[in-house]
Structures are given as structure tokens and as C-alpha cells.
Design a protein around this motif. Structure first.
Motif, mmCIF file in Angstrom:
data_model
loop_
_atom_site.group_PDB
_atom_site.id
_atom_site.type_symbol
_atom_site.label_atom_id
_atom_site.label_comp_id
_atom_site.label_asym_id
_atom_site.label_seq_id
_atom_site.Cartn_x
_atom_site.Cartn_y
_atom_site.Cartn_z
ATOM 1 N N MET A 69 7.007 1.397 9.024
ATOM 2 C CA MET A 69 7.049 0.576 7.820
ATOM 3 C C MET A 69 7.386 1.371 6.564
ATOM 4 O O MET A 69 7.710 0.786 5.523
ATOM 5 C CB MET A 69 5.727 -0.173 7.646
ATOM 6 C CG MET A 69 5.585 -1.355 8.587
ATOM 7 S SD MET A 69 4.118 -2.360 8.227
ATOM 8 C CE MET A 69 2.944 -1.669 9.385
ATOM 9 N N LEU A 70 7.337 2.693 6.627
ATOM 10 C CA LEU A 70 7.744 3.493 5.479
ATOM 11 C C LEU A 70 9.222 3.305 5.160
ATOM 12 O O LEU A 70 9.631 3.369 3.996
ATOM 13 C CB LEU A 70 7.445 4.976 5.728
ATOM 14 C CG LEU A 70 5.974 5.368 5.814
ATOM 15 C CD1 LEU A 70 5.843 6.836 6.215
ATOM 16 C CD2 LEU A 70 5.258 5.123 4.492
ATOM 17 N N THR A 71 10.030 3.080 6.185
ATOM 18 C CA THR A 71 11.468 2.894 5.979
ATOM 19 C C THR A 71 11.929 1.469 6.252
ATOM 20 O O THR A 71 13.001 1.071 5.800
ATOM 21 C CB THR A 71 12.263 3.849 6.890
ATOM 22 O OG1 THR A 71 11.859 3.652 8.258
ATOM 23 C CG2 THR A 71 12.010 5.302 6.499
ATOM 24 N N PHE A 126 14.089 1.776 1.190
ATOM 25 C CA PHE A 126 12.828 2.503 1.244
ATOM 26 C C PHE A 126 13.024 3.772 2.056
ATOM 27 O O PHE A 126 13.644 3.752 3.120
ATOM 28 C CB PHE A 126 11.727 1.624 1.845
ATOM 29 C CG PHE A 126 11.368 0.457 0.967
ATOM 30 C CD1 PHE A 126 10.393 0.588 -0.012
ATOM 31 C CD2 PHE A 126 12.030 -0.754 1.079
ATOM 32 C CE1 PHE A 126 10.073 -0.475 -0.838
ATOM 33 C CE2 PHE A 126 11.716 -1.831 0.261
ATOM 34 C CZ PHE A 126 10.733 -1.688 -0.709
ATOM 35 N N ILE A 127 12.495 4.865 1.529
ATOM 36 C CA ILE A 127 12.709 6.191 2.108
ATOM 37 C C ILE A 127 11.367 6.791 2.498
ATOM 38 O O ILE A 127 10.390 6.713 1.741
ATOM 39 C CB ILE A 127 13.422 7.121 1.107
ATOM 40 C CG1 ILE A 127 14.717 6.473 0.600
ATOM 41 C CG2 ILE A 127 13.716 8.475 1.743
ATOM 42 C CD1 ILE A 127 15.360 7.230 -0.541
ATOM 43 N N GLU A 128 11.328 7.413 3.653
ATOM 44 C CA GLU A 128 10.125 8.106 4.090
ATOM 45 C C GLU A 128 9.965 9.401 3.299
ATOM 46 O O GLU A 128 10.944 10.101 3.026
ATOM 47 C CB GLU A 128 10.237 8.415 5.582
ATOM 48 C CG GLU A 128 9.010 9.060 6.185
ATOM 49 C CD GLU A 128 9.136 9.234 7.695
ATOM 50 O OE1 GLU A 128 8.901 8.256 8.427
ATOM 51 O OE2 GLU A 128 9.477 10.354 8.130
ATOM 52 N N PRO A 129 8.743 9.733 2.887
ATOM 53 C CA PRO A 129 8.531 11.025 2.220
ATOM 54 C C PRO A 129 9.026 12.187 3.073
ATOM 55 O O PRO A 129 9.094 12.093 4.309
ATOM 56 C CB PRO A 129 7.011 11.075 2.048
ATOM 57 C CG PRO A 129 6.597 9.636 1.976
ATOM 58 C CD PRO A 129 7.512 8.923 2.933
ATOM 59 N N SER A 130 9.360 13.281 2.426
ATOM 60 C CA SER A 130 9.934 14.428 3.134
ATOM 61 C C SER A 130 9.001 14.970 4.207
ATOM 62 O O SER A 130 9.446 15.449 5.257
ATOM 63 C CB SER A 130 10.276 15.539 2.142
ATOM 64 O OG SER A 130 11.266 15.116 1.234
ATOM 65 N N HIS A 171 0.812 -1.219 0.000
ATOM 66 C CA HIS A 171 0.000 0.000 0.000
ATOM 67 C C HIS A 171 0.846 1.270 0.000
ATOM 68 O O HIS A 171 0.346 2.335 -0.372
ATOM 69 C CB HIS A 171 -0.929 0.013 1.216
ATOM 70 C CG HIS A 171 -2.027 -0.998 1.131
ATOM 71 N ND1 HIS A 171 -3.337 -0.674 0.877
ATOM 72 C CD2 HIS A 171 -1.990 -2.352 1.243
ATOM 73 C CE1 HIS A 171 -4.066 -1.781 0.845
ATOM 74 N NE2 HIS A 171 -3.272 -2.810 1.066
ATOM 75 N N VAL A 172 2.095 1.189 0.420
ATOM 76 C CA VAL A 172 2.918 2.400 0.564
ATOM 77 C C VAL A 172 4.127 2.418 -0.363
ATOM 78 O O VAL A 172 4.887 3.388 -0.364
ATOM 79 C CB VAL A 172 3.395 2.566 2.029
ATOM 80 C CG1 VAL A 172 2.219 2.500 2.993
ATOM 81 C CG2 VAL A 172 4.455 1.537 2.406
ATOM 82 N N TRP A 173 4.331 1.381 -1.173
ATOM 83 C CA TRP A 173 5.562 1.205 -1.946
ATOM 84 C C TRP A 173 5.927 2.452 -2.742
ATOM 85 O O TRP A 173 7.080 2.873 -2.781
ATOM 86 C CB TRP A 173 5.412 0.006 -2.879
ATOM 87 C CG TRP A 173 6.692 -0.505 -3.474
ATOM 88 C CD1 TRP A 173 7.641 0.210 -4.135
ATOM 89 C CD2 TRP A 173 7.165 -1.860 -3.456
ATOM 90 N NE1 TRP A 173 8.668 -0.600 -4.538
ATOM 91 C CE2 TRP A 173 8.402 -1.883 -4.136
ATOM 92 C CE3 TRP A 173 6.652 -3.059 -2.960
ATOM 93 C CZ2 TRP A 173 9.134 -3.054 -4.326
ATOM 94 C CZ3 TRP A 173 7.381 -4.230 -3.143
ATOM 95 C CH2 TRP A 173 8.608 -4.218 -3.808
#
Length: 226
Positions: free
Chosen positions: A86-88, A107-111, A62-64
Motif C-alpha cells: 500500500m505504500l506504492t 505514491f513512492i515507497e521510502p528509500s 496513515h502513510v500518506w
């Protein structure tokens, strides 16, 4: 209001786009694996620009592509704090069997990440979303509710993520899952909604609360006053 979506990736996760009629802005919900390219093509063809990415929970499917969408448009991602990790580190949420599929990937978290809480109201692209925390599939699962103009007047819509599906419910055997908690969340937050409330789930086809109330075998014995 425009409400459209498409399944993407190996898990066929539904990515949704919502926009007011004749608007130039929209909201994107759950841009999962392989969702970015068809999403960008749709946005270019429709001249819509997203103002936010809303995430029903933190599972990778869902977040890829949340980072790609957020960074392309300079917009925030909304997620419940219980699932933000789970974002990172999505491997923590999918269990050892699935981890080899993402070995070596970063995997990187949005800014900009905005944390959701039960009872929040999100105002984006001229649309109001009510946030219901529905733990059980994950500890940070949420349902996003809004209202659209239907043929017979306003129609309530619930974007249920992996909490409730057409004829089924979310799995609870992954890290952070709890079957009894999931059923309680459905009873407390979804079965109290009106029968006409449209259900737009994270996988599979759409339904309604009324249909699921009487036909979903997992909901037998659950109650919720309308």
C-alpha cells in the motif's frame, strides 16, 4: 518522556511523536495526509529530529506523508510486510469508493523500508517498542507498545492504530479486513494487557485498556487475562 500528537487530513488521523525527556531525537508514528507541514513545524520548534517512522498499518490516511518525512530526514519506515504494497499502491487498500480521491496521484515507497514481525522489538531514539501483529483491520496491522514515566511510576502505552478506538474498533469492510480476525486480535493481544495501559488510537481520543474492557460495546463477550 514526551508523547504528543495531532489529527491531520480529511480523516483526522492521529500522528504521534515520542521522545525521551531532554532528548534531541524522536520517533514519528503514522504521518498521514497533511501531517508533514505541522509535523515539520513542531520538530523545528522543539529541535527534535526523527530517527524513524513507524506505521501501524498501510492505509493511505496513515502513510500518506511517510515518504516526505523519511526522505527529508533520511530515515527508515517500519511496516508489516502484509501492508507494504500500500505504500506504492494505496488504492488496493481503500476500495473502489475511495479510489477517485487519489486518481492521478503517484505514491513512492521510502528509500529504506524495514519490515515488522510479531514479537519484534524496535529500538529508536532511545525508546523501545514491542510489536504485536493484530490482523483484522488490515492483514498487516500492528500495535506498538512502549512504556513512559508517569506521575505514579512507569505507564504502559499501546499505539493501537485502527485496531482499537475509544468506544469502538476498526472497520473490517475494506480489502484485507476480517471482523472475526480483528476481534480475535484484540482478545489475544490487547485484552491481555493491564487495565492501566494507555490506548493511543489512530483516530479520536485516548483511552485505557481497562475502560475499553468494560465499556466498549464491540468487546462484549471477549476475554483476555490481565
Amino acid at each position: 518522556m514526551l508523547v504528543t500528537g495531532f489529527p491531520a487530513g480529511m480523516f483526522q488521523t492521529n500522528c504521534y511523536i515520542l521522545a525521551q525527556d531532554d532528548a534531541r531525537e524522536c520517533v514519528v508514528v503514522d504521518p498521514g495526509q497533511d501531517a508533514a507541514e505541522p509535523l515539520f513545524e513542531f520538530l523545528a520548534a522543539s529541535t527534535l529530529t526523527p530517527t524513524a517512522v513507524l506505521l501501524t498499518h498501510g492505509h493511505l490516511d496513515h502513510v500518506w506523508n511517510a515518504y516526505d518525512v523519511c526522505e527529508k530526514f533520511g530515515i527508515p519506515a517500519y511496516i508489516h510486510p502484509e501492508d507494504r504494497y500500500m505504500l506504492t499502491d494505496p488504492g488496493r487498500g481503500i476500495g473502489p469508493t475511495m479510489k477517485p480521491f487519489i486518481e492521478g496521484l503517484d505514491f513512492i515507497e521510502p528509500s529504506e523500508v524495514i519490515e515488522l514481525a510479531d514479537g519484534d522489538t524496535i529500538e529508536q531514539a532511545g525508546i523501545s517498542f514491542a510489536v504485536d501483529h493484530t490482523p483484522g483491520h488490515t492483514q498487516g496491522s500492528v500495535v506498538l507498545r512502549t512504556s513512559v514515566d508517569g506521575e505514579n511510576g512507569p505507564l504502559d502505552v499501546a499505539l493501537t492504530g485502527d485496531t482499537l478506538f475509544q468506544g469502538s474498533i476498526g472497520r473490517s469492510d475494506l480489502p484485507g479486513g476480517n471482523h472475526e480476525q480483528l476481534l480475535q486480535s484484540i482478545a489475544d493481544k490487547l485484552l491481555i494487557l493491564g487495565d492501566d495501559t494507555a490506548v493511543l488510537p489512530g483516530h479520536g481520543g485516548s483511552s485505557s485498556i481497562g475502560v475499553e474492557r468494560v465499556s466498549n460495546p464491540f468487546l462484549v463477550g471477549l476475554s483476555g487475562s490481565k
